[in-house]
Write a protein that holds these residues in place. Structure first.
Motif, PDB file in Angstrom:
ATOM      1  N   ALA A   3       0.932  -1.167  -0.074  1.00 43.55           N
ATOM      2  CA  ALA A   3       0.051  -0.054  -0.029  1.00 43.55           C
ATOM      3  C   ALA A   3       0.817   1.268  -0.081  1.00 43.55           C
ATOM      4  CB  ALA A   3      -0.837   0.115   1.276  1.00 43.55           C
ATOM      5  N   VAL A   4       0.628   2.175  -1.059  1.00 46.24           N
ATOM      6  CA  VAL A   4       1.486   3.487  -1.125  1.00 46.24           C
ATOM      7  C   VAL A   4       0.559   4.491  -0.280  1.00 46.24           C
ATOM      8  CG1 VAL A   4       2.404   2.842  -3.130  1.00 46.24           C
ATOM      9  CG2 VAL A   4       0.404   4.049  -3.016  1.00 46.24           C
ATOM     10  N   VAL A   5      -0.686   4.255  -0.117  1.00 48.33           N
ATOM     11  CA  VAL A   5      -1.600   5.118   0.640  1.00 48.33           C
ATOM     12  C   VAL A   5      -2.227   4.171   1.704  1.00 48.33           C
ATOM     13  CG1 VAL A   5      -3.649   6.746   0.803  1.00 48.33           C
ATOM     14  CG2 VAL A   5      -2.047   6.846  -1.024  1.00 48.33           C
ATOM     15  N   SER A   6      -2.199   4.718   3.135  1.00 48.15           N
ATOM     16  CA  SER A   6      -2.865   3.953   4.121  1.00 48.15           C
ATOM     17  C   SER A   6      -3.586   4.964   4.966  1.00 48.15           C
ATOM     18  CB  SER A   6      -1.895   2.815   4.828  1.00 48.15           C
ATOM     19  OG  SER A   6      -2.591   2.082   5.743  1.00 48.15           O
ATOM     20  N   VAL A   7      -5.122   4.754   5.037  1.00 50.20           N
ATOM     21  CA  VAL A   7      -5.564   5.667   5.999  1.00 50.20           C
ATOM     22  C   VAL A   7      -6.473   4.905   7.014  1.00 50.20           C
ATOM     23  CG1 VAL A   7      -7.517   7.491   5.863  1.00 50.20           C
ATOM     24  CG2 VAL A   7      -5.864   7.224   3.932  1.00 50.20           C
ATOM     25  N   GLN A   8      -6.392   5.345   8.238  1.00 48.66           N
ATOM     26  CA  GLN A   8      -7.232   4.805   9.586  1.00 48.66           C
ATOM     27  C   GLN A   8      -8.044   5.597  10.198  1.00 48.66           C
ATOM     28  OE1 GLN A   8      -3.561   4.269   9.506  1.00 48.66           O
ATOM     29  NE2 GLN A   8      -3.725   2.735   8.203  1.00 48.66           N
ATOM     30  N   ASP A   9      -9.043   5.643  10.026  1.00 52.79           N
ATOM     31  CA  ASP A   9     -10.337   6.745  11.012  1.00 52.79           C
ATOM     32  C   ASP A   9      -9.947   8.034  10.946  1.00 52.79           C
ATOM     33  OD1 ASP A   9     -11.654   4.451  11.869  1.00 52.79           O
ATOM     34  OD2 ASP A   9     -10.052   3.743  13.351  1.00 52.79           O
ATOM     35  N   MET A  66      -5.491  16.596   3.286  1.00 50.05           N
ATOM     36  CA  MET A  66      -4.888  15.743   4.195  1.00 50.05           C
ATOM     37  C   MET A  66      -3.915  14.808   3.789  1.00 50.05           C
ATOM     38  SD  MET A  66      -7.691  15.247   7.034  1.00 50.05           S
ATOM     39  CE  MET A  66      -8.990  14.392   6.320  1.00 50.05           C
ATOM     40  N   LEU A  67      -4.152  14.136   2.768  1.00 43.15           N
ATOM     41  CA  LEU A  67      -3.273  13.176   2.347  1.00 43.15           C
ATOM     42  C   LEU A  67      -1.980  13.657   1.344  1.00 43.15           C
ATOM     43  CD1 LEU A  67      -5.501  10.241   0.974  1.00 43.15           C
ATOM     44  CD2 LEU A  67      -4.355  10.406   3.027  1.00 43.15           C
ATOM     45  N   SER A  68      -2.225  14.858   1.152  1.00 44.26           N
ATOM     46  CA  SER A  68      -1.123  15.552   0.336  1.00 44.26           C
ATOM     47  C   SER A  68      -0.287  16.620   1.299  1.00 44.26           C
ATOM     48  CB  SER A  68      -1.466  16.515  -0.862  1.00 44.26           C
ATOM     49  OG  SER A  68      -2.379  17.550  -0.337  1.00 44.26           O
ATOM     50  N   GLY A  69      -0.705  16.581   2.646  1.00 39.55           N
ATOM     51  CA  GLY A  69      -0.144  17.557   3.618  1.00 39.55           C
ATOM     52  C   GLY A  69      -0.471  18.844   3.751  1.00 39.55           C
ATOM     53  N   VAL A  70      -1.607  19.377   2.764  1.00 38.95           N
ATOM     54  CA  VAL A  70      -2.047  20.724   3.027  1.00 38.95           C
ATOM     55  C   VAL A  70      -2.613  20.996   4.377  1.00 38.95           C
ATOM     56  CG1 VAL A  70      -3.565  22.359   1.738  1.00 38.95           C
ATOM     57  CG2 VAL A  70      -2.108  20.765   0.463  1.00 38.95           C
ATOM     58  N   ALA A  78      -2.642   8.500   8.866  1.00 37.37           N
ATOM     59  CA  ALA A  78      -2.439   8.215   7.276  1.00 37.37           C
ATOM     60  C   ALA A  78      -1.148   8.107   7.013  1.00 37.37           C
ATOM     61  CB  ALA A  78      -3.069   9.310   6.588  1.00 37.37           C
ATOM     62  N   SER A  79      -0.675   7.204   6.046  1.00 35.08           N
ATOM     63  CA  SER A  79       0.591   7.135   5.584  1.00 35.08           C
ATOM     64  C   SER A  79       0.700   7.173   4.157  1.00 35.08           C
ATOM     65  CB  SER A  79       1.163   5.831   6.117  1.00 35.08           C
ATOM     66  OG  SER A  79       2.637   5.580   5.676  1.00 35.08           O
ATOM     67  N   VAL A  80       1.509   8.076   3.506  1.00 32.58           N
ATOM     68  CA  VAL A  80       1.489   8.421   1.876  1.00 32.58           C
ATOM     69  C   VAL A  80       2.896   8.032   1.622  1.00 32.58           C
ATOM     70  CG1 VAL A  80       1.201   9.798  -0.193  1.00 32.58           C
ATOM     71  CG2 VAL A  80      -0.447   9.829   2.063  1.00 32.58           C
ATOM     72  N   LEU A  81       3.390   6.909   1.097  1.00 29.96           N
ATOM     73  CA  LEU A  81       4.701   6.464   0.524  1.00 29.96           C
ATOM     74  C   LEU A  81       5.569   6.518   2.007  1.00 29.96           C
ATOM     75  CD1 LEU A  81       5.088   8.943  -2.434  1.00 29.96           C
ATOM     76  CD2 LEU A  81       4.409   6.411  -2.463  1.00 29.96           C
ATOM     77  N   GLY A  82       5.034   5.984   2.913  1.00 26.95           N
ATOM     78  CA  GLY A  82       5.777   5.836   4.161  1.00 26.95           C
ATOM     79  C   GLY A  82       5.911   7.129   4.925  1.00 26.95           C
ATOM     80  N   LEU A  83       5.271   8.006   4.548  1.00 28.56           N
ATOM     81  CA  LEU A  83       5.446   9.156   5.302  1.00 28.56           C
ATOM     82  C   LEU A  83       3.983   9.802   5.819  1.00 28.56           C
ATOM     83  CD1 LEU A  83       7.680  11.023   2.644  1.00 28.56           C
ATOM     84  CD2 LEU A  83       8.550  10.021   4.566  1.00 28.56           C
ATOM     85  N   GLU A  88       5.608  15.535   7.347  1.00 29.96           N
ATOM     86  CA  GLU A  88       6.733  15.297   6.505  1.00 29.96           C
ATOM     87  C   GLU A  88       6.204  15.976   5.091  1.00 29.96           C
ATOM     88  OE1 GLU A  88       8.969  11.595   7.719  1.00 29.96           O
ATOM     89  OE2 GLU A  88       6.700  11.117   8.001  1.00 29.96           O
ATOM     90  N   ARG A  89       5.810  16.878   5.293  1.00 28.46           N
ATOM     91  CA  ARG A  89       5.192  17.517   3.943  1.00 28.46           C
ATOM     92  C   ARG A  89       6.309  17.887   2.805  1.00 28.46           C
ATOM     93  NH1 ARG A  89       1.397  23.168   3.201  1.00 28.46           N
ATOM     94  NH2 ARG A  89       1.154  22.809   1.030  1.00 28.46           N
ATOM     95  N   LYS A  90       7.425  18.557   3.383  1.00 30.71           N
ATOM     96  CA  LYS A  90       8.350  18.693   2.251  1.00 30.71           C
ATOM     97  C   LYS A  90       9.009  17.306   1.841  1.00 30.71           C
ATOM     98  CE  LYS A  90      12.550  21.398   2.130  1.00 30.71           C
ATOM     99  NZ  LYS A  90      13.539  22.440   2.576  1.00 30.71           N
ATOM    100  N   ARG A  91       9.290  16.544   2.447  1.00 30.67           N
ATOM    101  CA  ARG A  91       9.835  15.383   2.058  1.00 30.67           C
ATOM    102  C   ARG A  91       8.883  14.529   0.756  1.00 30.67           C
ATOM    103  NH1 ARG A  91      11.290  11.208   6.385  1.00 30.67           N
ATOM    104  NH2 ARG A  91      12.077   9.923   4.547  1.00 30.67           N
ATOM    105  N   LEU A  92       7.597  14.680   1.549  1.00 32.19           N
ATOM    106  CA  LEU A  92       6.489  13.980   0.595  1.00 32.19           C
ATOM    107  C   LEU A  92       6.291  14.935  -0.600  1.00 32.19           C
ATOM    108  CD1 LEU A  92       4.254  11.965   0.438  1.00 32.19           C
ATOM    109  CD2 LEU A  92       2.747  13.602   1.511  1.00 32.19           C
TER     110      LEU A  92
END
Length: 323
Positions: A3-9, A66-70, A78-83, A88-92
């Motif tokens: 999973a590259v995107v994982s969202v929980q509650d 939220m998933l893009s860090g905005v 939530a985890s997106v590409l492990g972040l 960790e918006r800048k790294r993402l």
């Protein structure tokens, strides 16, 4: 696939103070809490193309932000590409591409070419790799005549093609598209859909898309997540959605005669021009084979096509079911 995107509650609440008239005419205030996203959970695997759909205010765009860090959520994880996106918006940002239909990442007064060059610096991209990727995108998106034109002079369709190009220049693994075809004409929409689908397929790119346009869903995505009032109500592949919500087929018959008459339970004739008969078949009441056999028995048949109902009808049925 992982999973590259994982969202929980995941939740997002907005609070505001509502003014009113209190007891005995005194001014009163009370705090109102609105659940924009109310505990959604899902995963997206590498290479999937997923649509998030729902009525206005359902929480689609808020989820992408939220998933893009905005935006930072009120609760959940939530985890997106492990972040963690909002931490960790800048790294993402180096690993995702984002296109919000009404927000531009290009400089309006500059030619598109200059905006692309600035983005190379921002993302610290190797010049040779940037040049090769830009050349490929310019060719595939037919941008050669637009590169030296200031962005503010472009049509909306031209700008959106440049916006998507800008979002892909740094080679992102994951692409977020929020209403990418809103306000575009038919030709521009088709160009963007074809490009996103083909680019994702050729590069194994993961796509998460929101849209009110059913053709975006049908032609780009393989899976649909339906959100209503901030909650997920359906999460299924597109073909399963069709079978679940519309156990119907559309049979179109071209004939020498003006029309073909098929009278069977569960078969309804739709309006159509002369020499064309369109039949809607409820497969729980009649088999498609029966319908075709009844039509062929009348003779004079030139062509028969069997299709699922358009995605627009599927979405309408979904919305009706979750109200």
């Amino acid at each position: 696939m992982s999973a590259v995107v994982s969202v929980q509650d995941l939740t997002k609440q907005y609070r505001y103070t509502k003014r009113g008239r209190g007891f005995a005419g005194l001014a009163g205030r009370r705090e109102v809490v609105v659940d924009a996203v109310a505990g959604v959970s899902f995963q997206v695997r590498a290479g999937e193309r997923v649509a998030i759909i729902g009525p206005n205010g359902a929480g689609k765009s808020t989820t992408l932000k939220m998933l893009s860090g905005v935006l930072e959520p009120t609760g959940g994880a939530a985890s997106v590409l492990g972040l963690v996106p909002w931490r960790e918006r800048k790294r993402l940002a180096y690993r995702i591409g984002v296109v919000f239909g009404q927000r531009s990442q290009l400089w309006a007064e500059l030619p598109a070419r200059d905006s692309f060059a600035l983005l190379r610096r921002i993302y610290d991209q190797d010049e040779a790799a940037h040049r090769a990727r830009l050349s490929d995108l310019v060719e595939r998106f037919a941008l050669a005549d637009l590169l030296d034109q200031p962005v503010h002079r472009m049509s909306l369709g031209q700008r959106m093609r440049c916006e998507i190009t800008a979002s892909l220049l740094h080679g992102p693994e994951l692409l977020f598209l929020d209403e990418p075809t809103i306000g575009l004409d038919v030709t521009a929409k088709a160009a963007i859909r074809d490009f996103v689908r083909e680019h994702a397929r050729d590069h194994g790119q993961t796509v998460l898309l929101t849209s009110h346009d059913t053709r975006d869903i049908e032609l780009v995505c393989e899976r649909v997540i339906v959100v209503n009032q901030g909650r997920i109500v359906v999460d299924q592949p597109v073909d399963q959605l069709r079978r679940r919500f519309l156990a119907r087929k559309v049979v179109t018959i071209q004939s020498v005669g003006e029309a073909i008459c098929v009278e069977l339970p569960g078969v309804v004739r739709r309006p159509a021009p002369a020499h064309t008969t369109i039949l809607e078949v409820d497969t729980a009441k009649a088999r498609v084979e029966q319908v075709i056999a009844a039509a062929l028995a009348q003779g004079g048949i030139e062509d028969i096509t069997i299709e699922d109902p358009p995605m627009e009808e599927v979405v309408h049925e979904i919305y009706a079911a979750v109200r």
